[in-house]
Design a protein around this motif. Structure first.
Motif, PDB file in Angstrom:
ATOM      1  N   ILE A 192       0.849  -1.205   0.000  1.00  0.00           N
ATOM      2  CA  ILE A 192       0.000   0.000   0.000  1.00  0.00           C
ATOM      3  C   ILE A 192       0.880   1.250   0.000  1.00  0.00           C
ATOM      4  O   ILE A 192       0.641   2.208  -0.737  1.00  0.00           O
ATOM      5  N   ASP A 193       1.915   1.224   0.828  1.00  0.00           N
ATOM      6  CA  ASP A 193       2.810   2.375   0.945  1.00  0.00           C
ATOM      7  C   ASP A 193       3.469   2.708  -0.395  1.00  0.00           C
ATOM      8  O   ASP A 193       3.692   3.874  -0.713  1.00  0.00           O
ATOM      9  N   ALA A 194       3.758   1.658  -1.166  1.00  0.00           N
ATOM     10  CA  ALA A 194       4.467   1.876  -2.437  1.00  0.00           C
ATOM     11  C   ALA A 194       3.536   2.345  -3.552  1.00  0.00           C
ATOM     12  O   ALA A 194       4.010   2.810  -4.590  1.00  0.00           O
ATOM     13  N   CYS A 195       2.246   2.183  -3.362  1.00  0.00           N
ATOM     14  CA  CYS A 195       1.308   2.568  -4.424  1.00  0.00           C
ATOM     15  C   CYS A 195       1.005   4.059  -4.325  1.00  0.00           C
ATOM     16  O   CYS A 195       0.317   4.509  -3.403  1.00  0.00           O
ATOM     17  N   GLU A 196       1.520   4.815  -5.288  1.00  0.00           N
ATOM     18  CA  GLU A 196       1.491   6.269  -5.191  1.00  0.00           C
ATOM     19  C   GLU A 196       0.086   6.852  -5.272  1.00  0.00           C
ATOM     20  O   GLU A 196      -0.133   8.004  -4.890  1.00  0.00           O
TER      21      GLU A 196
ATOM     22  N   THR B 287       0.912  -2.002  13.943  1.00  0.00           N
ATOM     23  CA  THR B 287       1.708  -2.659  12.906  1.00  0.00           C
ATOM     24  C   THR B 287       1.480  -1.981  11.564  1.00  0.00           C
ATOM     25  O   THR B 287       2.404  -1.824  10.757  1.00  0.00           O
ATOM     26  N   THR B 288       0.261  -1.560  11.335  1.00  0.00           N
ATOM     27  CA  THR B 288      -0.022  -0.809  10.107  1.00  0.00           C
ATOM     28  C   THR B 288       0.796   0.484  10.088  1.00  0.00           C
ATOM     29  O   THR B 288       1.453   0.812   9.092  1.00  0.00           O
ATOM     30  N   MET B 289       0.797   1.193  11.210  1.00  0.00           N
ATOM     31  CA  MET B 289       1.503   2.486  11.271  1.00  0.00           C
ATOM     32  C   MET B 289       3.019   2.322  11.185  1.00  0.00           C
ATOM     33  O   MET B 289       3.723   3.257  10.815  1.00  0.00           O
ATOM     34  N   LEU B 290       3.507   1.135  11.529  1.00  0.00           N
ATOM     35  CA  LEU B 290       4.952   0.897  11.451  1.00  0.00           C
ATOM     36  C   LEU B 290       5.413   0.635  10.017  1.00  0.00           C
ATOM     37  O   LEU B 290       6.614   0.633   9.741  1.00  0.00           O
ATOM     38  N   HIS B 291       4.448   0.370   9.110  1.00  0.00           N
ATOM     39  CA  HIS B 291       4.847   0.000   7.755  1.00  0.00           C
ATOM     40  C   HIS B 291       4.245   0.872   6.663  1.00  0.00           C
ATOM     41  O   HIS B 291       4.459   0.616   5.485  1.00  0.00           O
ATOM     42  N   THR B 292       3.479   1.863   7.057  1.00  0.00           N
ATOM     43  CA  THR B 292       3.103   2.901   6.097  1.00  0.00           C
ATOM     44  C   THR B 292       2.819   4.184   6.870  1.00  0.00           C
ATOM     45  O   THR B 292       2.156   4.152   7.911  1.00  0.00           O
TER      46      THR B 292
ATOM     47  N   LYS C 197       1.145   6.650   5.647  1.00  0.00           N
ATOM     48  CA  LYS C 197      -0.027   7.346   5.090  1.00  0.00           C
ATOM     49  C   LYS C 197      -1.058   7.595   6.184  1.00  0.00           C
ATOM     50  O   LYS C 197      -1.240   6.749   7.059  1.00  0.00           O
ATOM     51  N   PRO C 198      -1.716   8.764   6.171  1.00  0.00           N
ATOM     52  CA  PRO C 198      -2.673   9.078   7.232  1.00  0.00           C
ATOM     53  C   PRO C 198      -3.728   7.986   7.405  1.00  0.00           C
ATOM     54  O   PRO C 198      -4.120   7.320   6.442  1.00  0.00           O
ATOM     55  N   HIS C 199      -4.156   7.835   8.654  1.00  0.00           N
ATOM     56  CA  HIS C 199      -5.107   6.777   8.988  1.00  0.00           C
ATOM     57  C   HIS C 199      -6.472   7.362   9.266  1.00  0.00           C
ATOM     58  O   HIS C 199      -6.586   8.380   9.946  1.00  0.00           O
ATOM     59  N   ILE C 200      -7.468   6.698   8.797  1.00  0.00           N
ATOM     60  CA  ILE C 200      -8.823   7.023   9.223  1.00  0.00           C
ATOM     61  C   ILE C 200      -9.329   5.789   9.941  1.00  0.00           C
ATOM     62  O   ILE C 200      -9.435   4.701   9.353  1.00  0.00           O
ATOM     63  N   ARG C 201      -9.556   5.952  11.215  1.00  0.00           N
ATOM     64  CA  ARG C 201      -9.878   4.807  12.045  1.00  0.00           C
ATOM     65  C   ARG C 201     -11.380   4.546  12.004  1.00  0.00           C
ATOM     66  O   ARG C 201     -12.171   5.474  12.142  1.00  0.00           O
TER      67      ARG C 201
END
Lengths: 522, 210
Positions: free
Chosen positions: A132-136, A171-176, A178-182
């Motif tokens: 996900i992080d790599a997908c611009e 774990t999500t925040m450690l690997h991307t 991108k802002p989170h919407i919880r």
């Protein structure tokens, strides 16, 4: 450049009618709530509260006036920003700058080794987040790539532990970055506090988060027209999350989630009216409790499949509701969100492609929505496949290129070079012109290796790779090469927090070590 | 006689409550026995609906409206029964969404399917406590518990335990996003993967064990 847009679906008179109908609904039927502090906010705003009901316990019907609603609309900001906490990620601007796209997940993961779906585990989060992080073309993440980590607890054991969502979020925040919407997932007070703490760690503290929030919490009423908090000893509900978000300054996209024909009227216009009424009711409570609190008019409504009862958010009629809701957001001068969530197709196939393409294209062409949370999940939120994520990235890329529109700058029509090139029958070619060299990159969409441009003969000759073969290769390439830029100090702080959570939950040391190991990419 | 029962079938199939009620009253006042009205006026309509739904020829709204019409007709027929007379129906099924959970749609779909399958349904609503389930246990052949929120599982477990303690032969079916086949097996109850399988599973369970 003139962006490609379509006319809206609502006339001014229709918008006015929708507004009046929604206000009338809130004046006559009202809105049901049982959360004591939120009820107090309604009271302070001037709403009338009905008698306490026995079920849901302590619930009261709240009734509104046009003036109360107008006052809340005045207090609510027209834009806000979610700030990234890692270098290189774009801020998510709501209400002022183009359209952003977010991605969500499912319960199972497609295992690239076995070629089958299996229950997702915590170890699946790092690779999924890296892809996900790599997908611009994805700007944000809704929740996490998976909604369950089966190795922390099976579905039968989920109520026995109170740290699963904390680990999934961290774990999500450690690997991307991108802002989170919880999104609210049924959880305990500890998990809610953990979620807020993680946001604050990422921002650099509680006050820093208030000034520059890096995440938001979705506020969804229980459609139709209710917002319910938990009774003592029960699972937290939406109202508990909404109140916590108000206290901590977490932006609240309000996202009505009615199902047309089930928890909302079956008609598109009726559902838009209900969405508007739910949005207006919630912002009265939010803006009274904390004037100026960042909000958005979201829409998580969908159409009920009349043969299976499933909620479908990508259907043509659902998209019309989303269009109408975002036009109403513009009518109120507020930011907007579409929470489209899952595709109906359970796997990465042509159905997913047509569902996503229609939805993204509709959103982009409308030009009236700020954030679209659509990607990732499939099969009604049951499945997730990294190959599908990279395919979606390609779909969005194509649409983005088209909706930019036609370039008409001074050199876009190269009359002199057209004259110089001459006629086709005499060998004219633009390949060698300066104009082609200068403009081909901006005028032509740049395909990635996912899009085949081989004729059939060459495709056969080169091994007959399908789109899914090519997307699997792309996923592998990302996993080998892409390193999310998450600051080391921040990673340490998050992991120290996770260790505290495991200590708090009295998790056995060996087990705790195994769990912590899974937060790393291996 | 045949004509009025055929008309009743059509009215129930169309979900026309008023016409269904009128025709049921007309049939009973024409001295057609209550059981005959059920067997020849109601059941064929419900069977046709179930069959057409399975084939995808009709959808949930038709099923729900016909189910409601069937409920109205059944009430009229019950009033016409003489003292001690009982209708021969498939069974009585009570359903509710468990305490702490307010999700209604799954429960409503199961109710509609059960009615279409010929069961009498007692809908207990949402956020249903153990006491509310226990209050109907002596009137019913089967109980359905719907659960969407995982933290409400402990309530489902306790309810199942108490229902079975009171009547070990009672057929209990659980369903919804929070529960699984494994839990059902562990607790010794039935599991419905979706609303549509529940009626078939309960029907078979009552035939085999009831």
């Amino acid at each position: 450049m003139n962006n490609l847009r379509v006319e809206g679906v609502l006339t001014d008179a229709q918008k006015e009618k929708i507004h009046r109908s929604a206000v009338s609904l809130l004046e006559s039927l009202g809105f049901l709530c049982n959360h004591p502090q939120i009820l107090e906010s309604f009271h302070q705003a001037g709403c009338t509260l009905g008698d306490e009901m026995s079920k849901p316990k302590s619930a009261r019907v709240v009734k509104f006036s046009e003036e109360i609603i107008a006052d809340a609309l005045d207090k609510a900001p027209s834009e806000f920003t979610l700030y990234p906490y890692v270098p290189g990620c774009k801020p998510l601007k709501w209400g002022s700058e183009g359209m952003h796209i977010g991605i969500s997940g499912g319960m199972m993961t497609w295992d690239l080794q076995t070629g089958k779906y299996r229950d997702a585990e915590l170890r699946d989060f790092p690779p999924a987040c890296r892809v996900i992080d790599a997908c611009e073309n994805f700007d944000a993440i809704l929740g996490y790539p998976f909604y369950h980590a089966n190795d922390l607890a099976t579905k039968e054991e989920i109520h026995e532990i109170t740290y699963m969502s904390t680990f999934m979020e961290a774990t999500t925040m450690l690997h991307t970055g991108k802002p989170h919407i919880r999104i609210y997932l049924t959880s305990t007070k500890d998990e809610l506090d953990d979620a807020l703490k993680l946001y604050q760690i990422a921002a650099g503290g509680r006050e820093a988060f208030r000034k520059k929030p890096n995440g938001a919490i979705m506020a969804s009423p229980t459609s139709p027209l209710s917002l319910i908090g938990c009774e003592e000893g029960e699972a937290l509900d939406w109202a508990d999350w909404v109140w916590a978000a108000i206290q901590e300054g977490v932006p609240l996209p309000v996202a009505p989630c009615g199902i047309m024909g089930a928890t909302a009227p079956v008609s598109v216009s009726g559902t838009i009216v209900q969405n508007v009424a739910e949005f207006l009711a919630l912002i009265v409570a939010i803006e009274t409790a904390n004037p100026g609190h960042p909000i958005a008019f979201g829409d998580f409504s969908g159409s009920m499949d009349m043969l299976t009862g499933e909620k479908a958010t990508h259907r043509p009629e659902s998209l019309l509701v989303h269009l109408g809701s975002s036009e109403m957001a513009r009518y109120y001068n507020k930011p907007s969100l579409w929470e489209l969530g899952s595709a109906e197709s359970p796997l990465a196939d042509a159905q997913v492609a047509w569902e996503r393409t229609q939805s993204y294209l509709t959103a982009f062409l409308s030009g009236k929505v700020d954030v679209v949370m659509s990607g990732g999940g499939m099969g009604f939120l049951r499945s997730f496949d990294m190959r599908e994520v990279v395919i979606e990235n390609e779909i969005i890329s194509r649409i983005k290129h088209m909706v930019k529109g036609i370039n008409f700058d001074e050199e876009s029509i190269p009359l002199d070079q057209m004259i110089e090139a001459g006629f086709g029958a005499t060998g004219a070619s633009f390949l060698k012109t300066v104009h082609t060299k200068k403009y081909y990159k901006s005028e032509q969409w740049k395909r990635s290796s996912l899009t085949s441009a081989l004729n059939a003969d060459k495709w056969i000759d080169k091994g007959q790779k399908s789109l899914l073969d090519r997307s699997a290769e792309r996923v592998q390439e990302i996993l080998e090469k892409h390193e999310p830029d998450i600051p080391e100090g921040y990673q340490k702080e998050i992991r120290a927090f996770l260790q505290d959570v495991l200590d708090r939950e009295k998790v056995d040391k060996d087990e705790a070590r195994k769990i912590m190991d899974k937060t790393y990419y291996q | 006689m045949e004509m009025i029962l055929k008309k009743l079938q059509d009215a129930v199939y169309e979900g026309d409550e008023i016409e269904s009620e009128n025709l049921a009253r007309e049939a009973l006042s024409g001295n057609i026995a209550p059981q005959v009205v059920v067997d020849e006026g109601l059941r064929p309509a419900l069977a046709r609906l179930g069959d057409e739904f399975e084939k995808g020829e009709i959808a949930l709204p038709e099923l729900v409206f016909a189910g409601d019409a069937a409920v109205k007709v059944t009430k009229i027929i019950e009033k016409a029964l003489s003292a001690g007379e009982k209708l021969n129906i498939k069974g009585i099924f009570a359903i509710g969404t468990i305490q702490g959970d307010i999700h209604a749609i799954g429960k409503d779909l199961v109710s509609a399917m059960m009615r279409a399958a010929g069961f009498q349904v007692i809908d207990l609503g949402v956020d249903v406590s153990l006491d509310e389930f226990m209050a109907v246990i002596d009137k019913v052949d089967a109980v359905g518990i719907s659960s969407f929120i995982s933290l409400s599982i402990s309530h489902v477990e306790e309810t199942v335990k108490q229902l079975k303690n009171r009547n070990k032969n009672l057929k209990v079916i659980i369903g919804g996003a929070a529960v699984t086949p494994n839990l059902a097996e562990k607790w010794g109850v039935l599991f419905g993967i979706d609303a549509f399988s529940a009626a078939r599973i309960i029907d078979e369970a009552l035939k085999n064990g009831g």
